[in-house]
Design a protein around this motif. Structure first.
Motif, PDB file in Angstrom:
ATOM      1  N   ALA A 180       0.834  -1.208   0.000  1.00 23.71           N
ATOM      2  CA  ALA A 180       0.000   0.000   0.000  1.00 23.71           C
ATOM      3  C   ALA A 180       0.867   1.257   0.000  1.00 23.71           C
ATOM      4  O   ALA A 180       0.581   2.237  -0.702  1.00 23.71           O
ATOM      5  N   ALA A 181       1.951   1.234   0.786  1.00 22.35           N
ATOM      6  CA  ALA A 181       2.859   2.377   0.842  1.00 22.35           C
ATOM      7  C   ALA A 181       3.553   2.599  -0.504  1.00 22.35           C
ATOM      8  O   ALA A 181       3.723   3.746  -0.950  1.00 22.35           O
ATOM      9  N   ALA A 182       3.941   1.514  -1.157  1.00 22.87           N
ATOM     10  CA  ALA A 182       4.581   1.626  -2.466  1.00 22.87           C
ATOM     11  C   ALA A 182       3.640   2.262  -3.476  1.00 22.87           C
ATOM     12  O   ALA A 182       4.043   3.131  -4.267  1.00 22.87           O
ATOM     13  N   GLY A 216       1.607  10.654 -10.200  1.00 26.04           N
ATOM     14  CA  GLY A 216       0.255  11.093 -10.519  1.00 26.04           C
ATOM     15  C   GLY A 216      -0.584  10.051 -11.215  1.00 26.04           C
ATOM     16  O   GLY A 216      -1.700  10.338 -11.663  1.00 26.04           O
ATOM     17  N   THR A 217      -0.078   8.835 -11.340  1.00 24.45           N
ATOM     18  CA  THR A 217      -0.809   7.752 -11.986  1.00 24.45           C
ATOM     19  C   THR A 217      -0.222   6.413 -11.559  1.00 24.45           C
ATOM     20  O   THR A 217       0.964   6.328 -11.229  1.00 24.45           O
ATOM     21  N   LEU A 218      -1.064   5.398 -11.566  1.00 21.23           N
ATOM     22  CA  LEU A 218      -0.616   4.029 -11.347  1.00 21.23           C
ATOM     23  C   LEU A 218      -0.843   3.186 -12.605  1.00 21.23           C
ATOM     24  O   LEU A 218      -0.758   1.961 -12.551  1.00 21.23           O
ATOM     25  N   SER A 219      -1.121   3.838 -13.711  1.00 24.01           N
ATOM     26  CA  SER A 219      -1.433   3.131 -14.945  1.00 24.01           C
ATOM     27  C   SER A 219      -0.251   2.295 -15.419  1.00 24.01           C
ATOM     28  O   SER A 219       0.871   2.793 -15.532  1.00 24.01           O
ATOM     29  N   ILE A 220      -0.511   1.019 -15.703  1.00 18.88           N
ATOM     30  CA  ILE A 220       0.567   0.172 -16.225  1.00 18.88           C
ATOM     31  C   ILE A 220       0.704   0.332 -17.734  1.00 18.88           C
ATOM     32  O   ILE A 220       1.536  -0.334 -18.355  1.00 18.88           O
ATOM     33  N   ARG A 221      -0.114   1.192 -18.328  1.00 19.74           N
ATOM     34  CA  ARG A 221       0.089   1.566 -19.725  1.00 19.74           C
ATOM     35  C   ARG A 221       1.047   2.739 -19.845  1.00 19.74           C
ATOM     36  O   ARG A 221       1.301   3.212 -20.938  1.00 19.74           O
ATOM     37  N   ARG A 222       1.540   3.196 -18.727  1.00 21.74           N
ATOM     38  CA  ARG A 222       2.451   4.333 -18.723  1.00 21.74           C
ATOM     39  C   ARG A 222       3.756   4.002 -18.003  1.00 21.74           C
ATOM     40  O   ARG A 222       4.322   4.852 -17.339  1.00 21.74           O
ATOM     41  N   ILE A 223       4.216   2.760 -18.104  1.00 19.62           N
ATOM     42  CA  ILE A 223       5.526   2.412 -17.536  1.00 19.62           C
ATOM     43  C   ILE A 223       6.553   2.777 -18.601  1.00 19.62           C
ATOM     44  O   ILE A 223       7.062   1.933 -19.340  1.00 19.62           O
ATOM     45  N   ARG A 275       9.246   5.185 -13.153  1.00 20.78           N
ATOM     46  CA  ARG A 275       7.985   4.446 -13.123  1.00 20.78           C
ATOM     47  C   ARG A 275       8.237   2.940 -13.171  1.00 20.78           C
ATOM     48  O   ARG A 275       7.537   2.168 -12.526  1.00 20.78           O
ATOM     49  N   GLU A 276       9.231   2.543 -13.920  1.00 21.79           N
ATOM     50  CA  GLU A 276       9.547   1.120 -13.997  1.00 21.79           C
ATOM     51  C   GLU A 276      10.063   0.609 -12.651  1.00 21.79           C
ATOM     52  O   GLU A 276       9.754  -0.514 -12.249  1.00 21.79           O
ATOM     53  N   ALA A 277      10.818   1.432 -11.942  1.00 21.39           N
ATOM     54  CA  ALA A 277      11.296   1.041 -10.617  1.00 21.39           C
ATOM     55  C   ALA A 277      10.126   0.850  -9.655  1.00 21.39           C
ATOM     56  O   ALA A 277      10.081  -0.121  -8.890  1.00 21.39           O
ATOM     57  N   PHE A 278       9.154   1.757  -9.699  1.00 15.95           N
ATOM     58  CA  PHE A 278       7.959   1.602  -8.876  1.00 15.95           C
ATOM     59  C   PHE A 278       7.210   0.324  -9.249  1.00 15.95           C
ATOM     60  O   PHE A 278       6.735  -0.414  -8.375  1.00 15.95           O
ATOM     61  N   ALA A 302       6.566  -2.921  -6.770  1.00 12.24           N
ATOM     62  CA  ALA A 302       5.212  -3.384  -6.458  1.00 12.24           C
ATOM     63  C   ALA A 302       5.044  -4.858  -6.813  1.00 12.24           C
ATOM     64  O   ALA A 302       4.445  -5.629  -6.053  1.00 12.24           O
ATOM     65  N   VAL A 303       5.585  -5.276  -7.959  1.00 12.37           N
ATOM     66  CA  VAL A 303       5.485  -6.678  -8.368  1.00 12.37           C
ATOM     67  C   VAL A 303       6.164  -7.588  -7.348  1.00 12.37           C
ATOM     68  O   VAL A 303       5.620  -8.623  -6.948  1.00 12.37           O
ATOM     69  N   LEU A 304       7.357  -7.210  -6.899  1.00 17.68           N
ATOM     70  CA  LEU A 304       8.069  -8.017  -5.900  1.00 17.68           C
ATOM     71  C   LEU A 304       7.264  -8.124  -4.610  1.00 17.68           C
ATOM     72  O   LEU A 304       7.153  -9.213  -4.024  1.00 17.68           O
ATOM     73  N   LEU A 305       6.670  -7.025  -4.183  1.00 20.17           N
ATOM     74  CA  LEU A 305       5.883  -7.049  -2.952  1.00 20.17           C
ATOM     75  C   LEU A 305       4.617  -7.891  -3.110  1.00 20.17           C
ATOM     76  O   LEU A 305       4.190  -8.552  -2.160  1.00 20.17           O
ATOM     77  N   THR A 306       4.025  -7.903  -4.303  1.00 13.07           N
ATOM     78  CA  THR A 306       2.840  -8.749  -4.510  1.00 13.07           C
ATOM     79  C   THR A 306       3.186 -10.224  -4.403  1.00 13.07           C
ATOM     80  O   THR A 306       2.399 -11.010  -3.867  1.00 13.07           O
TER      81      THR A 306
END
Length: 276
Positions: A127-129, A138-145, A150-153, A157-161
């Motif tokens: 949740a913090a990530a 300003g977005t969490l869209s995976i169409r905007r990596i 943004r790729e680091a974020f 997130a993928v590792l934490l999931t």
């Protein structure tokens, strides 16, 4: 449905900017292929970790060091690409699956941290990530990596999931003792419920995607355990070697198919549309 072929930009910057202001997405479009490969990667993450830790006798620490180093190398290759490359991307996902599994296993098996605690900690961390990602971009869209940040974020997130999914799956398996197929059915029902909420009730795309992403981890692990574990423990007894090899072959075949057909490449007009 047809897909536009997206070629790497002739020139670009660290953000992956291409001609006419188009920025090139570094992750695949979410299709049925995506979810099939993701579940297969999850299964491989479970069986490969068990194989290296148990059968090869590397132990959790040794396995974690080796797979962590391989993940770092794969991430370097992924960050160096200028657009989505199926082979590199899915290699990273496979390794993240293994490492995410090992993170949770180390906490519970080596350090004795209760599964309830690891589940809560990883849920809060995820949740913090997301919060930091959104506040920064300003977005969490995976169409905007389409930038290194943004790729680091995204990969954090993928590792934490994967770590959270491992903790949730182990918590359900150990506390409820459901058995592999019952556990897989339970997580399958939860995934179906999220999909129904998204398509029929308007649940947000971002929340729906990441919820399913977490739930596919224990789903794939349950399937992997069922195939690999001995028959006297409720499995089919195929072993970790055969199960891992079988799923890796299927993953490879699907990745080659996508690399050739480019059916999971984000359309250019989707990249330039407002972020979701």
């Amino acid at each position: 449905m047809t897909y536009e072929t997206q070629q790497p930009p002739a020139t670009g910057t660290a953000t992956g900017s291409g001609p006419a202001g188009v920025r090139w997405n570094k992750v695949p479009e979410i299709t049925a292929y995506f979810w099939v490969i993701k579940v297969l990667c999850t299964t491989v993450g479970e069986t490969v970790a068990d194989f290296l830790n148990g059968r090869l006798g590397m132990g959790l620490t040794g396995t974690s060091l080796v797979m962590g180093a391989l993940l770092v190398l794969a991430l370097i290759a992924q960050f160096r690409t200028t657009t989505y490359r199926p082979g590199v991307y899915w290699l990273v996902v496979v390794l993240v699956s293994v490492v995410g599994t090992l993170i949770t296993d180390n906490l519970t098996d080596n350090l004795g941290v209760p599964l309830e605690a690891t589940t809560a900690v990883f849920a809060v961390a995820l949740a913090a990530a997301f919060l930091i990602w959104f506040k920064t971009e300003g977005t969490l869209s995976i169409r905007r990596i389409d930038s290194a940040r943004r790729e680091a974020f995204y990969w954090a997130a993928v590792l934490l999931t994967f770590a959270l999914g491992t903790a949730v799956g182990d918590l359900v398996a150990e506390q409820l003792s459901l058995g592999y197929w019952v556990a897989a059915l339970l997580f399958g029902i939860l995934i179906a419920a999220v999909a129904l909420a998204h398509y029929a009730m308007g649940l947000g795309a971002v929340l729906s995607f990441w919820t399913v992403y977490v739930l596919t981890r224990p789903l794939g692990a349950s399937v992997g355990d069922f195939l690999s574990q001995p028959t006297d423990e409720g499995g089919l007894g195929l072993g970790t070697v055969i199960t891992s090899a079988l799923f890796l072959v299927v993953i490879l075949a699907l990745v080659v198919f996508l690399a050739v057909t480019r059916r999971d490449v984000t359309k250019q007009e989707q990249v330039t549309q407002p972020a979701v």
